[in-house]
Design a protein around this motif. Structure first.
Motif, mmCIF file in Angstrom:
data_model
loop_
_atom_site.group_PDB
_atom_site.id
_atom_site.type_symbol
_atom_site.label_atom_id
_atom_site.label_comp_id
_atom_site.label_asym_id
_atom_site.label_seq_id
_atom_site.Cartn_x
_atom_site.Cartn_y
_atom_site.Cartn_z
ATOM 1 N N ASP A 36 0.832 -1.200 0.000
ATOM 2 C CA ASP A 36 0.000 0.000 0.000
ATOM 3 C C ASP A 36 0.874 1.262 0.000
ATOM 4 O O ASP A 36 1.754 1.392 0.860
ATOM 5 C CB ASP A 36 -0.891 -0.036 1.252
ATOM 6 C CG ASP A 36 -1.836 1.144 1.369
ATOM 7 O OD1 ASP A 36 -2.111 1.779 0.336
ATOM 8 O OD2 ASP A 36 -2.289 1.429 2.499
ATOM 9 N N PRO A 37 0.710 2.159 -1.016
ATOM 10 C CA PRO A 37 -0.432 2.336 -1.918
ATOM 11 C C PRO A 37 -0.320 1.597 -3.258
ATOM 12 O O PRO A 37 -1.128 1.825 -4.153
ATOM 13 C CB PRO A 37 -0.395 3.846 -2.173
ATOM 14 C CG PRO A 37 1.072 4.141 -2.222
ATOM 15 C CD PRO A 37 1.676 3.272 -1.149
ATOM 16 N N PHE A 38 0.689 0.740 -3.424
ATOM 17 C CA PHE A 38 0.886 0.042 -4.685
ATOM 18 C C PHE A 38 0.244 -1.339 -4.624
ATOM 19 O O PHE A 38 0.264 -2.009 -3.596
ATOM 20 C CB PHE A 38 2.379 -0.054 -4.998
ATOM 21 C CG PHE A 38 3.066 1.287 -4.982
ATOM 22 C CD1 PHE A 38 2.766 2.241 -5.938
ATOM 23 C CD2 PHE A 38 3.981 1.605 -3.983
ATOM 24 C CE1 PHE A 38 3.373 3.490 -5.920
ATOM 25 C CE2 PHE A 38 4.596 2.848 -3.951
ATOM 26 C CZ PHE A 38 4.288 3.797 -4.917
ATOM 27 N N ARG A 191 17.902 8.764 0.702
ATOM 28 C CA ARG A 191 16.887 9.270 1.614
ATOM 29 C C ARG A 191 15.492 8.942 1.098
ATOM 30 O O ARG A 191 15.200 9.084 -0.084
ATOM 31 C CB ARG A 191 17.002 10.784 1.778
ATOM 32 C CG ARG A 191 18.239 11.273 2.503
ATOM 33 C CD ARG A 191 18.201 10.890 3.973
ATOM 34 N NE ARG A 191 16.963 11.289 4.633
ATOM 35 C CZ ARG A 191 16.693 12.501 5.110
ATOM 36 N NH1 ARG A 191 17.607 13.458 5.007
ATOM 37 N NH2 ARG A 191 15.547 12.762 5.703
ATOM 38 N N ILE A 192 14.617 8.497 2.010
ATOM 39 C CA ILE A 192 13.208 8.262 1.700
ATOM 40 C C ILE A 192 12.396 8.822 2.858
ATOM 41 O O ILE A 192 12.659 8.489 4.020
ATOM 42 C CB ILE A 192 12.898 6.761 1.521
ATOM 43 C CG1 ILE A 192 13.690 6.177 0.353
ATOM 44 C CG2 ILE A 192 11.400 6.547 1.278
ATOM 45 C CD1 ILE A 192 13.512 4.693 0.169
ATOM 46 N N ASP A 193 11.404 9.649 2.556
ATOM 47 C CA ASP A 193 10.590 10.220 3.625
ATOM 48 C C ASP A 193 9.971 9.129 4.484
ATOM 49 O O ASP A 193 9.488 8.099 3.968
ATOM 50 C CB ASP A 193 9.475 11.103 3.048
ATOM 51 C CG ASP A 193 10.018 12.382 2.432
ATOM 52 O OD1 ASP A 193 11.134 12.778 2.811
ATOM 53 O OD2 ASP A 193 9.334 12.974 1.577
ATOM 54 N N ARG A 197 5.805 4.181 2.307
ATOM 55 C CA ARG A 197 6.189 2.777 2.185
ATOM 56 C C ARG A 197 7.164 2.673 1.016
ATOM 57 O O ARG A 197 7.032 3.385 0.029
ATOM 58 C CB ARG A 197 4.953 1.913 1.895
ATOM 59 C CG ARG A 197 3.928 1.925 3.033
ATOM 60 C CD ARG A 197 4.003 0.683 3.870
ATOM 61 N NE ARG A 197 3.060 0.742 4.973
ATOM 62 C CZ ARG A 197 1.788 0.343 4.916
ATOM 63 N NH1 ARG A 197 1.309 -0.139 3.790
ATOM 64 N NH2 ARG A 197 1.022 0.413 5.974
ATOM 65 N N ALA A 198 8.114 1.752 1.124
ATOM 66 C CA ALA A 198 9.173 1.730 0.108
ATOM 67 C C ALA A 198 9.577 0.310 -0.256
ATOM 68 O O ALA A 198 9.569 -0.595 0.584
ATOM 69 C CB ALA A 198 10.394 2.507 0.613
ATOM 70 N N PHE A 199 9.952 0.148 -1.543
ATOM 71 C CA PHE A 199 10.540 -1.118 -1.985
ATOM 72 C C PHE A 199 11.545 -0.843 -3.096
ATOM 73 O O PHE A 199 11.525 0.204 -3.753
ATOM 74 C CB PHE A 199 9.473 -2.115 -2.448
ATOM 75 C CG PHE A 199 8.754 -1.762 -3.732
ATOM 76 C CD1 PHE A 199 9.249 -2.167 -4.963
ATOM 77 C CD2 PHE A 199 7.563 -1.051 -3.710
ATOM 78 C CE1 PHE A 199 8.593 -1.865 -6.144
ATOM 79 C CE2 PHE A 199 6.881 -0.738 -4.879
ATOM 80 C CZ PHE A 199 7.401 -1.149 -6.104
ATOM 81 N N ALA A 200 12.442 -1.796 -3.293
ATOM 82 C CA ALA A 200 13.389 -1.775 -4.407
ATOM 83 C C ALA A 200 13.149 -3.017 -5.257
ATOM 84 O O ALA A 200 12.796 -4.075 -4.735
ATOM 85 C CB ALA A 200 14.830 -1.752 -3.898
ATOM 86 N N SER A 264 8.586 4.502 -3.718
ATOM 87 C CA SER A 264 7.931 4.716 -2.429
ATOM 88 C C SER A 264 6.685 5.565 -2.624
ATOM 89 O O SER A 264 6.562 6.295 -3.609
ATOM 90 C CB SER A 264 8.891 5.386 -1.432
ATOM 91 O OG SER A 264 9.293 6.662 -1.911
ATOM 92 N N GLY A 265 5.755 5.458 -1.666
ATOM 93 C CA GLY A 265 4.522 6.240 -1.744
ATOM 94 C C GLY A 265 3.808 6.257 -0.411
ATOM 95 O O GLY A 265 4.036 5.402 0.450
ATOM 96 N N ALA A 266 2.937 7.227 -0.251
ATOM 97 C CA ALA A 266 2.184 7.373 0.996
ATOM 98 C C ALA A 266 1.056 6.354 1.048
ATOM 99 O O ALA A 266 0.237 6.286 0.128
ATOM 100 C CB ALA A 266 1.612 8.783 1.095
ATOM 101 N N PRO A 267 0.998 5.518 2.082
ATOM 102 C CA PRO A 267 -0.070 4.518 2.167
ATOM 103 C C PRO A 267 -1.450 5.175 2.232
ATOM 104 O O PRO A 267 -1.623 6.237 2.828
ATOM 105 C CB PRO A 267 0.258 3.750 3.449
ATOM 106 C CG PRO A 267 1.146 4.637 4.232
ATOM 107 C CD PRO A 267 1.900 5.475 3.244
#
Length: 303
Positions: A36-38, A191-193, A197-200, A264-267
């Motif tokens: 989430d949000p992906f 850096r990631i806010d 949520r984040a993935f590689a 990355s994106g905001a859930p």
């Protein structure tokens, strides 16, 4: 600063989609809130035209956004609103399906028959699921590229990074989408806010994503450019790495370097009702969407 730990590693699995396109899926469908949000991430990479030429004929979408990034070959697209075009190597398309659209995507290989690209689905919050559809088609030359002193290269597709801003904007999840190359032996921190949520997703070379202060506890087998690297724990081709909380990600590149997407994106943190290409908040909204598909009212008139 706090380094994000790796909390899950997954290999993309072979999947057949569309009219018989062979691709690899890193996530999607089974655990709707996993990223989430992906919602879904596909790696469509093939050197055999018979494995992709049938493409993705006409199909609907509602309630999501799709992000297509092409590395090799081209993808022709058309939709029920009269839009048509072609994505070439390095191009990106962000399609907001919103209230509903019918479209098709037909891949074509380059002169060597190679086709390679990615498609990511991003969810829309309930307040925007019935927004008007729109496209953002971005040519490769309009995507900022940065080369750091150590040879690290970053294409900034969406969001801000190292003083550059990607050309895609106005996206609900406030995402960051980077295409990153780290040379052999280089250890790099990004850096990631913290609210994202984040993935590689690794698609060339290999490397170790880790909190450098916490060794993995497995025998170190090799040194790369004078730095110890745990070869057994390296993430290689078609590996997805989901990160925990924190505001930095660190990668140690392996002996061939590493290329990966860092996304990355905001859930959104809303209920998900999902069937095929349509993602809504409730079962009732899904029923309405498929009913409208059957009776010909799925596409809303432009205002």
């Amino acid at each position: 600063m706090s380094l994000r730990p790796v909390d899950r590693t997954m290999r993309a699995v072979p999947t057949i989609e569309g009219a018989g396109v062979r691709l690899h899926r890193a996530f999607g469908f089974q655990e709707p809130d996993l990223m989430d949000p992906f919602l879904l991430f596909d790696d469509f990479r093939n050197d055999r035209p018979q494995d992709y030429a049938a493409g993705f004929p006409w199909h609907p979408h509602r309630g999501i956004e799709t992000i297509t990034y092409v590395l090799k070959g081209t993808v022709d697209h058309a939709d029920s609103l009269g839009n048509a075009g072609s994505l070439g190597a390095g191009d990106v398309q962000w399609m907001t399906a919103g209230s509903g659209i019918l479209h098709q995507e037909m891949p074509h290989g380059n002169t060597r028959g190679q086709m390679h690209g990615f498609q990511l689905w991003a969810n829309l919050p309930g307040s925007l699921k019935m927004t008007a559809p729109r496209y953002q088609d971005i040519a490769s030359g309009d995507i900022p590229e940065i080369i750091d002193d150590d040879g690290t290269q970053v294409r900034v597709i969406i969001g801000e990074f190292w003083g550059k801003r990607g050309p895609v904007d106005g996206i609900a999840a406030n995402p960051q989408y980077l295409d990153v190359w780290v040379p052999a032996g280089v250890r790099k921190t990004f850096r990631i806010d913290t609210y994202r949520r984040a993935f590689a997703y690794v698609f060339e070379g290999a490397g170790l994503f880790t909190d450098a202060s916490k060794p993995q506890g497995v025998l170190l087998e090799k040194e790369v450019m004078g730095q110890e690297v745990n070869i057994r724990d390296m993430s290689g081709d078609r590996t997805l790495i989901r990160f925990g909380t924190g505001d930095e990600v660190t990668v140690q590149a392996g002996p061939e370097g590493i290329r990966f997407l860092l996304i990355s994106g905001a859930p959104i943190e809303e209920p998900i009702a999902w069937h095929g290409p349509i993602v809504m908040n409730t079962r009732e909204e899904l029923i309405t969407a498929f009913s409208e598909l059957r009776n010909g009212t799925f596409i809303r008139p432009a205002h």
